[in-house]
Design an enzyme around this catalytic site. Structure first.
Site, PDB file in Angstrom:
ATOM      1  N   THR A  16       0.833  -1.219   0.000  1.00 53.37           N
ATOM      2  CA  THR A  16       0.000   0.000   0.000  1.00 53.37           C
ATOM      3  C   THR A  16       0.861   1.260   0.000  1.00 53.37           C
ATOM      4  O   THR A  16       0.493   2.268  -0.597  1.00 53.37           O
ATOM      5  CB  THR A  16      -0.947   0.027   1.213  1.00 53.37           C
ATOM      6  OG1 THR A  16      -0.188   0.112   2.411  1.00 53.37           O
ATOM      7  CG2 THR A  16      -1.859  -1.178   1.226  1.00 53.37           C
ATOM      8  N   ASN A 110      12.994   4.872   5.146  1.00 56.68           N
ATOM      9  CA  ASN A 110      12.004   3.891   5.609  1.00 56.68           C
ATOM     10  C   ASN A 110      10.798   4.594   6.214  1.00 56.68           C
ATOM     11  O   ASN A 110      10.924   5.666   6.817  1.00 56.68           O
ATOM     12  CB  ASN A 110      12.640   3.000   6.688  1.00 56.68           C
ATOM     13  CG  ASN A 110      11.665   1.971   7.252  1.00 56.68           C
ATOM     14  OD1 ASN A 110      11.109   1.171   6.519  1.00 56.68           O
ATOM     15  ND2 ASN A 110      11.455   2.025   8.559  1.00 56.68           N
ATOM     16  N   HIS A 112       7.914   3.988   9.072  1.00 55.86           N
ATOM     17  CA  HIS A 112       7.590   3.113  10.204  1.00 55.86           C
ATOM     18  C   HIS A 112       6.256   3.562  10.792  1.00 55.86           C
ATOM     19  O   HIS A 112       6.040   4.767  10.986  1.00 55.86           O
ATOM     20  CB  HIS A 112       8.699   3.166  11.261  1.00 55.86           C
ATOM     21  CG  HIS A 112       8.425   2.284  12.436  1.00 55.86           C
ATOM     22  ND1 HIS A 112       8.540   0.912  12.368  1.00 55.86           N
ATOM     23  CD2 HIS A 112       7.997   2.572  13.683  1.00 55.86           C
ATOM     24  CE1 HIS A 112       8.198   0.401  13.544  1.00 55.86           C
ATOM     25  NE2 HIS A 112       7.867   1.382  14.358  1.00 55.86           N
ATOM     26  N   ASP A 153      15.317   1.228  12.779  1.00 56.52           N
ATOM     27  CA  ASP A 153      14.528   2.428  13.116  1.00 56.52           C
ATOM     28  C   ASP A 153      15.324   3.458  13.903  1.00 56.52           C
ATOM     29  O   ASP A 153      14.755   4.329  14.562  1.00 56.52           O
ATOM     30  CB  ASP A 153      13.253   2.042  13.881  1.00 56.52           C
ATOM     31  CG  ASP A 153      12.411   1.069  13.090  1.00 56.52           C
ATOM     32  OD1 ASP A 153      11.780   0.192  13.694  1.00 56.52           O
ATOM     33  OD2 ASP A 153      12.420   1.168  11.851  1.00 56.52           O
TER      34      ASP A 153
HETATM   35  N1  LIG Z   1      19.385  -1.685   9.005  1.00 54.63           N
HETATM   36  C1  LIG Z   1      18.056  -1.418   8.967  1.00 54.63           C
HETATM   37  N2  LIG Z   1      17.222  -2.268   8.323  1.00 54.63           N
HETATM   38  C2  LIG Z   1      15.890  -1.994   8.292  1.00 54.63           C
HETATM   39  C3  LIG Z   1      15.368  -0.854   8.935  1.00 54.63           C
HETATM   40  C4  LIG Z   1      16.282   0.043   9.587  1.00 54.63           C
HETATM   41  O1  LIG Z   1      15.878   1.106  10.135  1.00 54.63           O
HETATM   42  N3  LIG Z   1      17.604  -0.283   9.586  1.00 54.63           N
HETATM   43  N4  LIG Z   1      13.992  -0.615   8.952  1.00 54.63           N
HETATM   44  C5  LIG Z   1      13.193  -1.823   8.754  1.00 54.63           C
HETATM   45  C6  LIG Z   1      11.726  -1.615   8.694  1.00 54.63           C
HETATM   46  N5  LIG Z   1      11.180  -1.906  10.030  1.00 54.63           N
HETATM   47  C7  LIG Z   1      10.496  -0.904  10.641  1.00 54.63           C
HETATM   48  O2  LIG Z   1      10.229   0.170  10.069  1.00 54.63           O
HETATM   49  C8  LIG Z   1      11.328  -3.177  10.632  1.00 54.63           C
HETATM   50  C9  LIG Z   1      11.195  -4.309   9.836  1.00 54.63           C
HETATM   51  C10 LIG Z   1      11.332  -5.582  10.400  1.00 54.63           C
HETATM   52  C11 LIG Z   1      11.595  -5.715  11.766  1.00 54.63           C
HETATM   53  C12 LIG Z   1      11.750  -7.085  12.354  1.00 54.63           C
HETATM   54  O3  LIG Z   1      11.860  -7.244  13.559  1.00 54.63           O
HETATM   55  N6  LIG Z   1      11.774  -8.104  11.458  1.00 54.63           N
HETATM   56  C13 LIG Z   1      11.848  -9.508  11.901  1.00 54.63           C
HETATM   57  C14 LIG Z   1      11.564 -10.457  10.750  1.00 54.63           C
HETATM   58  C15 LIG Z   1      10.135 -10.234  10.222  1.00 54.63           C
HETATM   59  C16 LIG Z   1       9.857 -11.182   9.053  1.00 54.63           C
HETATM   60  O4  LIG Z   1      10.784 -11.462   8.261  1.00 54.63           O
HETATM   61  O5  LIG Z   1       8.675 -11.596   8.930  1.00 54.63           O
HETATM   62  C17 LIG Z   1      13.251  -9.804  12.419  1.00 54.63           C
HETATM   63  O6  LIG Z   1      14.230  -9.258  11.850  1.00 54.63           O
HETATM   64  O7  LIG Z   1      13.316 -10.636  13.328  1.00 54.63           O
HETATM   65  C18 LIG Z   1      11.721  -4.574  12.555  1.00 54.63           C
HETATM   66  C19 LIG Z   1      11.585  -3.308  11.999  1.00 54.63           C
HETATM   67  C20 LIG Z   1      13.637  -2.570   7.511  1.00 54.63           C
HETATM   68  N7  LIG Z   1      15.058  -2.842   7.628  1.00 54.63           N
HETATM   69  N1  LIG Z   2       8.635  -1.661  10.260  1.00 52.91           N
HETATM   70  C1  LIG Z   2       8.113  -1.745   8.933  1.00 52.91           C
HETATM   71  C2  LIG Z   2       6.608  -1.885   8.988  1.00 52.91           C
HETATM   72  O1  LIG Z   2       6.060  -2.287  10.008  1.00 52.91           O
HETATM   73  N2  LIG Z   2       5.966  -1.523   7.887  1.00 52.91           N
HETATM   74  C3  LIG Z   2       4.524  -1.556   7.856  1.00 52.91           C
HETATM   75  O2  LIG Z   2       4.004  -2.672   7.134  1.00 52.91           O
HETATM   76  C4  LIG Z   2       2.653  -2.345   6.761  1.00 52.91           C
HETATM   77  C5  LIG Z   2       2.337  -2.856   5.371  1.00 52.91           C
HETATM   78  O3  LIG Z   2       2.995  -2.024   4.454  1.00 52.91           O
HETATM   79  P1  LIG Z   2       2.633  -2.119   2.872  1.00 52.91           P
HETATM   80  O4  LIG Z   2       1.136  -2.125   2.761  1.00 52.91           O
HETATM   81  O5  LIG Z   2       3.265  -0.889   2.274  1.00 52.91           O
HETATM   82  O6  LIG Z   2       3.244  -3.407   2.368  1.00 52.91           O
HETATM   83  C6  LIG Z   2       2.547  -0.817   6.885  1.00 52.91           C
HETATM   84  O7  LIG Z   2       1.790  -0.470   8.032  1.00 52.91           O
HETATM   85  C7  LIG Z   2       3.974  -0.387   7.091  1.00 52.91           C
HETATM   86  O8  LIG Z   2       4.123   0.769   7.881  1.00 52.91           O
END
Ligand SMILES: Nc1nc2c(c(=O)[nH]1)N[C@@H](CN(C=O)c1ccc(C(=O)N[C@@H](CCC(=O)O)C(=O)O)cc1)CN2
Ligand SMILES: NCC(=O)N[C@@H]1O[C@H](COP(=O)([O-])[O-])[C@@H](O)[C@H]1O
Length: 206
Positions: A16, A110, A112, A153
């Site tokens: 989205t 990114n 969030h 983040d």
């Molecule tokens: N180096 C960075 N990589 C990413 C960032 C960042 O700021 N620095 N932002 C994230 C996006 N994000 C929040 O906005 C976010 C995405 C994923 C996770 C998380 O805990 N992921 C899980 C796995 C989830 C899955 O694969 O289903 C994990 O790593 O255990 C936290 C925050 C994108 N990358």
């Molecule tokens: N930390 C990253 C995270 O939580 N992202 C979140 O995933 C949802 C689906 O996004 P999408 O509809 O653009 O795929 C959105 O709420 C976005 O902010």
């Protein structure tokens, strides 16, 4: 001739936020950028279909099967092939390594779905963010667009927008409101700001 920023969008889910970027581009609200590729860490992401419908090259790099190192190597190859200047994480759920991020200083952004520093970092993504906000009982949440560094983040905050939590909100209802009122508004604004900066840099180097 305007030297636009070449934007690669990384996705993992419904897309989205990607759709909001496509809509902004179509409405002329992204004059300094052009979405040239979409890359998903999840081969089943509907975001890939959204890209295909717009005629934008879409690539699935299955992170879980590849492993993080091979995923990032394949991603780097795709980014080189499309000559990306700016990387946008739009619902992208893989934490990028410090090595990868360091190769793109101030060129990864990114969105969030909270007001960082609340409800962010490893483990906070998708509905989990809104579940945590409701459990904590906050009256106001929102979204943040930030530059990406090695700390999930933890990068410099660029834009934020507050959204009211309403009585009886479920995580799903709150997620939708935060998307509509904050994420889909802020991300195109931030991407255009960064794109304009990059486009001017490219003009200067001609
Ligand atoms: N180096 C960075 N990589 C990413 C960032 C960042 O700021 N620095 N932002 C994230 C996006 N994000 C929040 O906005 C976010 C995405 C994923 C996770 C998380 O805990 N992921 C899980 C796995 C989830 C899955 O694969 O289903 C994990 O790593 O255990 C936290 C925050 C994108 N990358
Ligand atoms: N930390 C990253 C995270 O939580 N992202 C979140 O995933 C949802 C689906 O996004 P999408 O509809 O653009 O795929 C959105 O709420 C976005 O902010």
């Amino acid at each position: 001739m305007l030297n636009k920023a070449r934007i690669a969008v990384l996705v993992s889910g419904g897309g989205t936020n990607l759709e909001a970027l496509f809509n902004a581009q179509a409405a002329g609200a992204l004059p300094h950028g052009e979405i040239v590729a979409v890359v998903s860490s999840n081969p089943d992401a509907f975001a890939l279909e959204r890209a295909r419908r717009r005629g934008v090259p879409a690539y699935a790099l299955p992170r879980k099967q590849l492993g993080q190192e091979a995923f990032e190597a394949a991603l780097t190859q795709k980014l080189r092939e499309c000559r990306a200047d700016l990387i946008v994480l739009a619902g992208f759920l893989s934490i990028l390594s410090a090595d990868f991020v360091r190769r793109w200083p101030d060129r990864i952004v990114n969105v969030h779905p909270s007001l960082i520093p609340a409800f962010c970092g490893k483990g906070y993504y998708g509905l989990r963010v809104h579940q945590a906000a409701l459990e904590r009982g906050v009256r106001v949440t929102g979204a943040t667009v930030h530059l990406v560094n090695e700390i999930p983040d933890g990068g410099r905050i660029l834009l934020q927008k507050a959204v009211e939590v309403q009585p009886g909100d479920t995580p799903e209802v709150l997620q939708r409101r935060v998307m509509e009122q904050a994420e889909w508004v802020l991300l195109p604004q931030a991407v255009e700001q960064l794109s304009a900066h990059i486009a001017m840099e490219k003009e200067d180097h001609l």
